[in-house]
Design an enzyme around this catalytic site. Sequence first.
Site, short mmCIF file in Angstrom:
data_model
loop_
_atom_site.label_atom_id
_atom_site.label_comp_id
_atom_site.label_asym_id
_atom_site.label_seq_id
_atom_site.Cartn_x
_atom_site.Cartn_y
_atom_site.Cartn_z
N GLY A 12 -34.73 12.90 10.84
CA GLY A 12 -35.26 11.63 10.32
C GLY A 12 -36.73 11.45 10.62
O GLY A 12 -37.14 10.42 11.14
N SER A 14 -39.31 11.71 8.30
CA SER A 14 -40.15 11.37 7.14
C SER A 14 -40.89 10.06 7.34
O SER A 14 -41.92 9.81 6.72
CB SER A 14 -39.27 11.27 5.88
OG SER A 14 -38.17 10.43 6.12
N ARG A 15 -40.34 9.18 8.21
CA ARG A 15 -40.89 7.83 8.36
C ARG A 15 -40.77 7.38 9.82
O ARG A 15 -40.08 8.01 10.62
CB ARG A 15 -40.13 6.84 7.48
CG ARG A 15 -40.20 7.13 6.02
CD ARG A 15 -39.49 6.08 5.19
NE ARG A 15 -38.05 6.24 5.17
CZ ARG A 15 -37.18 5.32 5.60
NH1 ARG A 15 -37.61 4.18 6.08
NH2 ARG A 15 -35.88 5.53 5.53
N VAL A 64 -27.78 14.42 8.06
CA VAL A 64 -27.20 14.84 9.35
C VAL A 64 -25.73 14.47 9.49
O VAL A 64 -25.05 15.00 10.36
CB VAL A 64 -28.00 14.28 10.56
CG1 VAL A 64 -29.40 14.85 10.61
CG2 VAL A 64 -28.00 12.75 10.58
N ASN A 90 -33.18 11.63 16.11
CA ASN A 90 -33.84 10.34 15.82
C ASN A 90 -33.25 9.64 14.60
O ASN A 90 -33.26 8.42 14.54
CB ASN A 90 -35.33 10.60 15.60
CG ASN A 90 -36.02 9.41 14.98
OD1 ASN A 90 -36.35 8.43 15.65
ND2 ASN A 90 -36.22 9.46 13.66
N SER A 142 -30.88 2.72 21.57
CA SER A 142 -31.51 1.41 21.37
C SER A 142 -31.07 0.48 22.49
O SER A 142 -29.96 0.65 23.04
CB SER A 142 -31.06 0.83 20.02
OG SER A 142 -31.40 -0.54 19.94
N TYR A 156 -24.04 -1.20 14.22
CA TYR A 156 -25.19 -0.47 14.76
C TYR A 156 -25.18 -0.49 16.29
O TYR A 156 -25.37 0.55 16.94
CB TYR A 156 -26.47 -1.12 14.22
CG TYR A 156 -27.77 -0.55 14.74
CD1 TYR A 156 -28.34 0.57 14.14
CD2 TYR A 156 -28.44 -1.14 15.81
CE1 TYR A 156 -29.55 1.08 14.61
CE2 TYR A 156 -29.64 -0.64 16.28
CZ TYR A 156 -30.19 0.47 15.67
OH TYR A 156 -31.39 0.99 16.13
P1 NDP Z 1 -36.74 4.16 9.75
O1 NDP Z 1 -35.75 3.43 8.91
O2 NDP Z 1 -38.17 3.81 9.67
O3 NDP Z 1 -36.58 5.75 9.48
C1 NDP Z 1 -35.32 6.34 9.57
C2 NDP Z 1 -35.45 7.83 9.38
O4 NDP Z 1 -34.15 8.43 9.51
C3 NDP Z 1 -35.98 8.22 8.02
O5 NDP Z 1 -36.78 9.38 8.15
C4 NDP Z 1 -34.70 8.56 7.24
O6 NDP Z 1 -34.87 9.52 6.21
C5 NDP Z 1 -33.88 9.19 8.34
N1 NDP Z 1 -32.43 9.20 8.07
C6 NDP Z 1 -31.60 8.13 7.95
N2 NDP Z 1 -30.36 8.56 7.74
C7 NDP Z 1 -30.40 9.92 7.73
C8 NDP Z 1 -29.42 10.94 7.56
N3 NDP Z 1 -28.12 10.66 7.38
N4 NDP Z 1 -29.83 12.23 7.60
C9 NDP Z 1 -31.13 12.54 7.81
N5 NDP Z 1 -32.09 11.63 7.98
C10 NDP Z 1 -31.71 10.33 7.94
O7 NDP Z 1 -36.17 4.02 11.25
P2 NDP Z 1 -36.95 3.90 12.62
O8 NDP Z 1 -38.06 4.87 12.67
O9 NDP Z 1 -37.20 2.49 12.90
O10 NDP Z 1 -35.79 4.36 13.62
C11 NDP Z 1 -35.68 5.69 14.13
C12 NDP Z 1 -34.61 5.69 15.21
O11 NDP Z 1 -34.97 4.77 16.24
C13 NDP Z 1 -33.25 5.27 14.70
O12 NDP Z 1 -32.24 6.01 15.34
C14 NDP Z 1 -33.16 3.81 15.12
O13 NDP Z 1 -31.85 3.38 15.27
C15 NDP Z 1 -33.90 3.85 16.44
N6 NDP Z 1 -34.44 2.56 16.86
C16 NDP Z 1 -35.31 1.83 16.07
C17 NDP Z 1 -35.79 0.61 16.49
C18 NDP Z 1 -36.74 -0.23 15.67
O14 NDP Z 1 -36.97 -1.41 16.03
N7 NDP Z 1 -37.29 0.29 14.59
C19 NDP Z 1 -35.39 0.05 17.81
C20 NDP Z 1 -34.50 0.88 18.56
C21 NDP Z 1 -34.05 2.09 18.09
P3 NDP Z 1 -35.25 9.05 4.68
O15 NDP Z 1 -36.68 8.59 4.78
O16 NDP Z 1 -35.12 10.28 3.89
O17 NDP Z 1 -34.32 7.96 4.34
#
Ligand code: NDP
Length: 248
Positions: A12, A14-15, A64, A90, A142, A156
């Site tokens: 994950g 990409s973003r 994943v 991640n 988290s 979640y």
């Molecule tokens: P974003 O929504 O910004 O990015 C999520 C990333 O995960 C994207 O790259 C997305 O890919 C990828 N992704 C989602 N599902 C899949 C999958 N099934 N297979 C492969 N890739 C996948 O999330 P964040 O950066 O905010 O979060 C990253 C991690 O941190 C997560 O685990 C989240 O739970 C955790 N977190 C985030 C918090 C927050 O406040 N933001 C706080 C605490 C924990 P694509 O772009 O292709 O969809």
Amino acid sequence: MLFKDQVVLVTGSSRGIGRSIAVRFAKEGAHVIVNYRNSEREAQVITEIISTYGGNPMCIKADVSKEKDVKMMVDTIIEKYGHIDVLVNNAGIAIDREFANKHIKDFQETFDTNLIGVFLTSKYVSQYMLERQSGKIINISSTNGIDSTYPYSVDYDASKAGLINMTKNLAIEFAPYINVNAVAPGWVDTGMNEDLSKSYLDDEKNKILLKRFAEPEEIADVVLFLASNKARYIDGETIRVDGGLKLE
Ligand code: NDP
């Protein structure tokens, strides 16, 4: 450079937080594998950017939560680099909804990515780490999995609590060769929170001692520490990175 020529898979990436983790490892000399599910353009852009840091990155589309995708991704990485030094689990999703409108499907989708995804990547990557008797796995949980729980993210929060538990089981299973740890961020400024209202987010900021959300880079810093030799005696642990959430 702390990770010169190490092979690092960030799921994950990409973003958001994953993207920052990928950039930080690349700046430290690693060959980073950028993984994504849908955001092809963003993933390609970040792979091009990190290729300018001197490593030899690669970009792989893989869900994943799907075993065949994970097998393909790991096989592709091993074919190119021969081994994997660091796995950062991640990738994660949150389907925020009022409790009364939550469906079984929300739980299933959330658990598929946030828990089963970690199980699958850890299972397939660890085989190669165990062969070399060396490796680091870092899971992004988290504070919602500890104590900042909300009924609208009941699925979640349960998945992130489960991930803290899985971190301990994986640490036991892969000892003494692979250190498995987790990072538990509080609020982080990423697209995951973009649909929440400003007034709600402002209220949440007020609960944080530092009065702001984390930047993704501030989570990446802790991930790099856990992947480094400086954290070699930390295993099965979860580190909170939340700016002092809930201390007041
Ligand atoms: P974003 O929504 O910004 O990015 C999520 C990333 O995960 C994207 O790259 C997305 O890919 C990828 N992704 C989602 N599902 C899949 C999958 N099934 N297979 C492969 N890739 C996948 O999330 P964040 O950066 O905010 O979060 C990253 C991690 O941190 C997560 O685990 C989240 O739970 C955790 N977190 C985030 C918090 C927050 O406040 N933001 C706080 C605490 C924990 P694509 O772009 O292709 O969809």
